[in-house]
Scaffold this active site. Sequence first.
Site, PDB file in Angstrom:
ATOM      1  N   HIS A 194      43.990  40.202  39.461  1.00 24.74           N
ATOM      2  CA  HIS A 194      42.690  40.413  40.121  1.00 24.74           C
ATOM      3  C   HIS A 194      41.983  39.083  40.372  1.00 24.74           C
ATOM      4  O   HIS A 194      40.775  38.969  40.183  1.00 24.74           O
ATOM      5  CB  HIS A 194      41.795  41.345  39.288  1.00 24.74           C
ATOM      6  CG  HIS A 194      42.219  42.789  39.330  1.00 24.74           C
ATOM      7  ND1 HIS A 194      41.960  43.613  40.408  1.00 24.74           N
ATOM      8  CD2 HIS A 194      42.909  43.554  38.447  1.00 24.74           C
ATOM      9  CE1 HIS A 194      42.458  44.822  40.171  1.00 24.74           C
ATOM     10  NE2 HIS A 194      43.054  44.806  38.997  1.00 24.74           N
ATOM     11  N   GLU A 254      34.180  49.868  44.833  1.00 26.38           N
ATOM     12  CA  GLU A 254      34.841  49.864  46.143  1.00 26.38           C
ATOM     13  C   GLU A 254      34.113  50.794  47.118  1.00 26.38           C
ATOM     14  O   GLU A 254      33.947  50.483  48.298  1.00 26.38           O
ATOM     15  CB  GLU A 254      36.292  50.336  46.031  1.00 26.38           C
ATOM     16  CG  GLU A 254      37.227  49.388  45.299  1.00 26.38           C
ATOM     17  CD  GLU A 254      37.364  49.752  43.823  1.00 26.38           C
ATOM     18  OE1 GLU A 254      36.405  50.311  43.239  1.00 26.38           O
ATOM     19  OE2 GLU A 254      38.435  49.484  43.250  1.00 26.38           O
ATOM     20  N   ARG A 299      33.422  43.977  43.892  1.00 28.23           N
ATOM     21  CA  ARG A 299      33.829  44.714  45.102  1.00 28.23           C
ATOM     22  C   ARG A 299      32.646  44.850  46.046  1.00 28.23           C
ATOM     23  O   ARG A 299      32.788  44.744  47.261  1.00 28.23           O
ATOM     24  CB  ARG A 299      34.394  46.073  44.721  1.00 28.23           C
ATOM     25  CG  ARG A 299      35.887  46.060  44.444  1.00 28.23           C
ATOM     26  CD  ARG A 299      36.291  45.040  43.385  1.00 28.23           C
ATOM     27  NE  ARG A 299      37.697  45.116  43.063  1.00 28.23           N
ATOM     28  CZ  ARG A 299      38.218  45.959  42.165  1.00 28.23           C
ATOM     29  NH1 ARG A 299      37.428  46.758  41.458  1.00 28.23           N
ATOM     30  NH2 ARG A 299      39.511  45.968  41.959  1.00 28.23           N
ATOM     31  N   ASP A 342      36.833  39.435  40.928  1.00 32.52           N
ATOM     32  CA  ASP A 342      37.992  40.261  41.274  1.00 32.52           C
ATOM     33  C   ASP A 342      38.604  39.680  42.542  1.00 32.52           C
ATOM     34  O   ASP A 342      38.139  38.651  43.057  1.00 32.52           O
ATOM     35  CB  ASP A 342      37.596  41.741  41.443  1.00 32.52           C
ATOM     36  CG  ASP A 342      38.697  42.677  40.952  1.00 32.52           C
ATOM     37  OD1 ASP A 342      39.809  42.588  41.511  1.00 32.52           O
ATOM     38  OD2 ASP A 342      38.471  43.469  40.027  1.00 32.52           O
ATOM     39  N   GLU A 398      46.138  45.305  35.240  1.00 33.71           N
ATOM     40  CA  GLU A 398      46.853  45.337  36.509  1.00 33.71           C
ATOM     41  C   GLU A 398      47.243  43.944  37.011  1.00 33.71           C
ATOM     42  O   GLU A 398      46.779  43.498  38.046  1.00 33.71           O
ATOM     43  CB  GLU A 398      45.986  46.038  37.566  1.00 33.71           C
ATOM     44  CG  GLU A 398      45.640  47.463  37.186  1.00 33.71           C
ATOM     45  CD  GLU A 398      44.691  48.117  38.175  1.00 33.71           C
ATOM     46  OE1 GLU A 398      44.865  49.309  38.451  1.00 33.71           O
ATOM     47  OE2 GLU A 398      43.767  47.446  38.674  1.00 33.71           O
TER      48      GLU A 398
HETATM   49  C1  TNX Z   1      41.414  50.410  38.195  1.00 29.80           C
HETATM   50  S1  TNX Z   1      40.280  50.023  35.479  1.00 29.80           S
HETATM   51  C2  TNX Z   1      40.929  49.136  38.047  1.00 29.80           C
HETATM   52  C3  TNX Z   1      39.913  48.638  38.993  1.00 29.80           C
HETATM   53  C4  TNX Z   1      39.610  49.622  40.075  1.00 29.80           C
HETATM   54  C5  TNX Z   1      39.519  51.009  39.481  1.00 29.80           C
HETATM   55  C6  TNX Z   1      39.112  52.064  40.443  1.00 29.80           C
HETATM   56  C7  TNX Z   1      40.796  48.687  35.734  1.00 29.80           C
HETATM   57  C8  TNX Z   1      40.814  47.900  34.538  1.00 29.80           C
HETATM   58  N1  TNX Z   1      41.208  48.326  36.962  1.00 29.80           N
HETATM   59  O1  TNX Z   1      40.327  47.392  39.509  1.00 29.80           O
HETATM   60  O2  TNX Z   1      38.410  49.270  40.664  1.00 29.80           O
HETATM   61  O3  TNX Z   1      40.780  51.345  38.940  1.00 29.80           O
HETATM   62  O4  TNX Z   1      38.875  53.281  39.795  1.00 29.80           O
END
Ligand code: TNX
Length: 548
Positions: free
Chosen positions: A269, A476, A169, A198, A332
């Site tokens: 990501h 971020e 980031r 990412d 995610e």
């Molecule tokens: C979740 S934790 C994410 C990140 C973000 C973060 C911000 C995780 C495995 N994924 O992509 O930067 O929250 O707190």
Amino acid sequence: MHEPAILPEPRLLVRAPGATTLGPATTIACSPGAEHVASLVRALLSPATGFPLADRPSRAPRASAGASDQIADSHPLDASGCDVVLELEPSLARLGPEGYRLVVDADAVRLAAAGVAGLRNAAQTLRQLLDPAIFRRAAVRGADWAIPHVVVEDSPRFPWRGAHLDVSRHFMPAHFLYRFVDLLALHKLNVLHLHLTDDQGWRFPSAAYPRLTEVGSWRAESMRGHAREGRFDGTPHGGSYSRAELVDLVAYAGERNVTVVPEIDLPGHTQAAIAAYPFLGNLADELGVWTRWGVSEHVLNVEDAALDFCRTLLGELLDVFPGRYVHVGGDECPKSEWRASASVQRRIAALGLAGEDALQGWFTAELGAFLAGAGRSLVGWDEILEGGNLPAGATVMSWRGTSGGRTAARAGFDVVMCPEAPCYFDHYQSDDPREPLAIHGCNTLADVYAYEPVPADLESDAAGHVLGSQLQLWTEYLPEPADVEYMAFPRAAALAEVTWSGPGRDLARFTDRLGSHLARLDELGVNYRPLAGPQPWQEGGTGVRKRH
Ligand code: TNX
């Protein structure tokens, strides 16, 4: 002279009367195999003292029954100095692979351990026994390099004492990574988890896929203020590491007991990768490297060509990072593109899978098999549990609370506990309105200190799978190294004690020692959050920080 204030707190520390003073004639003696720890001791003690800490010619532990020690007799101590002795002593295996004993008495400063990792930990403790001026970079005139007489016997509670740093980031230059490793080692934290890729930037150089960094490491602009405001700064941002920088970092970290665990986040990501190589994506349209914060909907297709890409890339990663653990993300991964894609749906059918989650599980298993074939172990965020089919030997990082960690541990998988509360250090440190802008949440120093990585209700078999814990620095809202330092410290000191010292720890004793510890961070110019709260230069969340 300073009374001992060792952080993280050792298992056992006995203070004896008196002190021994390092001097210009102090030498280092090593048992065979410990020589490279002598270089570390020199790197830690020589700059500020200005003493060369030269080698004594051969193995010469100055046994307390020293009269029979010919070599010691032939090298009488200078009146102003003592000898530092590094000894590999197999009987100390009872303290585990990272344990050590440190004895400072009128005779010598003796660091002993069954292995070099323990000796390195002893060296960090020794440094903390000296005046905080020992953390300066050049010789300090007129300083008193007295070391209180002590016996320390110490070993960590957990083998995984980690710090995660997101260099995607916001790109963090290699020189900061070295400094960060030094800071981790000072706290006896032993894992640096580097989040190298990412949606917003790709930092790992690939010979097979050069566009990953040529194209994927730059984005047109970044968000300004909080993401919810939807504002942008109009300024391109980017950067990537050379292979040599990373190879060097791994070696430098290794000499300080820090293992670098690389992460290539797959299959979500990945917008930066898809921007560089559109064949990896699900859509016909060209994508740019993402400029927003959040979770991009654009994810890898998992066609054979994308799988080949992953294997080739991981092969290159393994060449640079020799450690056992390789993190493949897994967090995610939105499934909207997979649901809408006829070819993904055909693949799900051809593989006989139940749906998109199972497809991600299959994908993770393919990566796990590749890594296992190379003698490595897969690590992933707790979403990797969702697809089922988790490869044997995988390690799960439990970030969405502890339930993923519990489930995984009960199923016999190793886990690293890193729940957002309190392990996400991108969250606020207090509710003081002067705190610099952060993503959300609040994890105070006391919250971190009170954290217990092994959930109370976990059966002892499962509890044995908890390798330890880890702090997360998502960037971020941390554009610069100084911002990372502000969020990392002093909370990292608390997590160090949670993972090293264990359940017998005590907040009042920690707070006592923290004062002396912050004096060390002051000498190093670390931009830590002052205990009294944000200072004027941090007001307003503007991103303006004190510069050292
Ligand atoms: C979740 S934790 C994410 C990140 C973000 C973060 C911000 C995780 C495995 N994924 O992509 O930067 O929250 O707190």
